[in-house]
Design a protein around this motif. Structure first.
Motif, PDB file in Angstrom:
ATOM      1  N   MET A  97     -18.347   0.767  -5.091  1.00 53.31           N
ATOM      2  CA  MET A  97     -18.298   1.944  -5.960  1.00 53.31           C
ATOM      3  C   MET A  97     -18.475   3.213  -5.138  1.00 53.31           C
ATOM      4  SD  MET A  97     -17.237   1.270  -8.880  1.00 53.31           S
ATOM      5  CE  MET A  97     -17.362   2.930  -9.488  1.00 53.31           C
ATOM      6  N   ASP A  98     -19.278   3.164  -4.084  1.00 50.32           N
ATOM      7  CA  ASP A  98     -19.414   4.340  -3.223  1.00 50.32           C
ATOM      8  C   ASP A  98     -18.071   4.702  -2.599  1.00 50.32           C
ATOM      9  OD1 ASP A  98     -22.111   4.648  -3.765  1.00 50.32           O
ATOM     10  OD2 ASP A  98     -22.771   3.622  -1.936  1.00 50.32           O
ATOM     11  N   ALA A  99     -17.337   3.706  -2.142  1.00 43.83           N
ATOM     12  CA  ALA A  99     -16.012   3.958  -1.554  1.00 43.83           C
ATOM     13  C   ALA A  99     -15.055   4.507  -2.609  1.00 43.83           C
ATOM     14  CB  ALA A  99     -15.455   2.675  -0.940  1.00 43.83           C
ATOM     15  N   VAL A 100     -15.116   3.998  -3.819  1.00 41.84           N
ATOM     16  CA  VAL A 100     -14.270   4.481  -4.914  1.00 41.84           C
ATOM     17  C   VAL A 100     -14.599   5.941  -5.217  1.00 41.84           C
ATOM     18  CG1 VAL A 100     -13.742   4.230  -7.375  1.00 41.84           C
ATOM     19  CG2 VAL A 100     -13.863   2.196  -5.910  1.00 41.84           C
ATOM     20  N   ALA A 147     -10.724 -15.132  -6.629  1.00 42.34           N
ATOM     21  CA  ALA A 147     -11.269 -14.932  -5.291  1.00 42.34           C
ATOM     22  C   ALA A 147     -12.419 -13.945  -5.410  1.00 42.34           C
ATOM     23  CB  ALA A 147     -10.187 -14.393  -4.348  1.00 42.34           C
ATOM     24  N   PRO A 148     -13.332 -13.956  -4.438  1.00 45.13           N
ATOM     25  CA  PRO A 148     -14.442 -13.007  -4.472  1.00 45.13           C
ATOM     26  C   PRO A 148     -13.936 -11.558  -4.387  1.00 45.13           C
ATOM     27  CG  PRO A 148     -14.870 -14.758  -2.894  1.00 45.13           C
ATOM     28  CD  PRO A 148     -13.436 -14.891  -3.308  1.00 45.13           C
ATOM     29  N   VAL A 149     -14.544 -10.688  -5.194  1.00 45.81           N
ATOM     30  CA  VAL A 149     -14.166  -9.273  -5.219  1.00 45.81           C
ATOM     31  C   VAL A 149     -15.430  -8.447  -4.965  1.00 45.81           C
ATOM     32  CG1 VAL A 149     -13.141  -7.405  -6.583  1.00 45.81           C
ATOM     33  CG2 VAL A 149     -12.291  -9.757  -6.835  1.00 45.81           C
ATOM     34  N   SER A 150     -15.453  -7.739  -3.843  1.00 46.33           N
ATOM     35  CA  SER A 150     -16.651  -7.008  -3.435  1.00 46.33           C
ATOM     36  C   SER A 150     -17.083  -5.958  -4.449  1.00 46.33           C
ATOM     37  CB  SER A 150     -16.420  -6.354  -2.067  1.00 46.33           C
ATOM     38  OG  SER A 150     -15.337  -5.441  -2.116  1.00 46.33           O
ATOM     39  N   LEU A 151     -16.157  -5.370  -5.172  1.00 49.17           N
ATOM     40  CA  LEU A 151     -16.494  -4.351  -6.165  1.00 49.17           C
ATOM     41  C   LEU A 151     -17.374  -4.928  -7.273  1.00 49.17           C
ATOM     42  CD1 LEU A 151     -16.017  -1.379  -6.886  1.00 49.17           C
ATOM     43  CD2 LEU A 151     -13.973  -2.088  -8.127  1.00 49.17           C
ATOM     44  N   TYR A 152     -17.352  -6.237  -7.420  1.00 46.39           N
ATOM     45  CA  TYR A 152     -18.129  -6.938  -8.442  1.00 46.39           C
ATOM     46  C   TYR A 152     -19.107  -7.926  -7.802  1.00 46.39           C
ATOM     47  CZ  TYR A 152     -14.586  -5.029 -11.532  1.00 46.39           C
ATOM     48  OH  TYR A 152     -13.750  -4.182 -12.215  1.00 46.39           O
TER      49      TYR A 152
END
Length: 158
Positions: free
Chosen positions: A74-77, A123-128
């Motif tokens: 979220m910081d990157a977003v 697949a794994p999603v870092s945002l979540y």
């Protein structure tokens, strides 16, 4: 034709069309209005929705291909959105709506190219927090939902 992918694409197209129609009817003053609790101008937000379709599709395609999404936070977003707002503060209505139409059409075509197996792949999603999520969820929560979310925010602001 893949029925599930086509339905997702149609929902994306409906949302983009509704946002474009709304934006097309705005006055210059409305286009320049800053959205409360967001701070970005209405026009910048319309351009934002248009400009992130390729990235949102890329994330879903990554998951559809069985690869994890890493490094997206979220910081990157928030950083990306702030940079976009600075870079496109004076975007014209015509430019934003044109980009919205072009990128939403490309996004819909990319969604239609996915099969059920790809949409169902997780697949794994870092945002979540690296939760294993399906490509369909990533599409619904981002590319498909995005225009509806911002359209509601813009309507409430104006």
């Amino acid at each position: 034709m893949n029925v599930k992918a086509n339905a997702l694409a149609e929902r994306l197209e409906q949302g983009a069309r509704a946002l474009a129609d709304f934006a097309g009817g705005l006055t210059d003053a409305q286009w320049q209005t800053r959205v409360p609790q967001d701070g970005r101008k209405v026009g910048v937000i319309v351009h934002h929705v248009a400009s992130v379709y390729p990235l949102e599709i890329q994330l879903a395609q990554t998951v559809a291909g069985g690869s994890p999404v890493a490094g997206v936070t979220m910081d990157a977003v928030h950083e990306m959105n702030a940079g976009h707002a600075r870079d496109h503060d004076g975007v014209s209505k015509d430019a934003a709506i044109d980009l919205l139409r072009k990128n939403s059409a490309a996004a819909a075509a990319a969604i239609r190219a996915l099969g059920d197996d790809a949409l169902d792949r997780a697949a794994p999603v870092s945002l979540y927090a690296d939760a294993p999520l399906t490509a369909q969820f990533v599409l619904e929560d981002h590319a498909v939902r995005h225009s509806y979310h911002h359209l509601a925010t813009l309507r409430a602001a104006l």
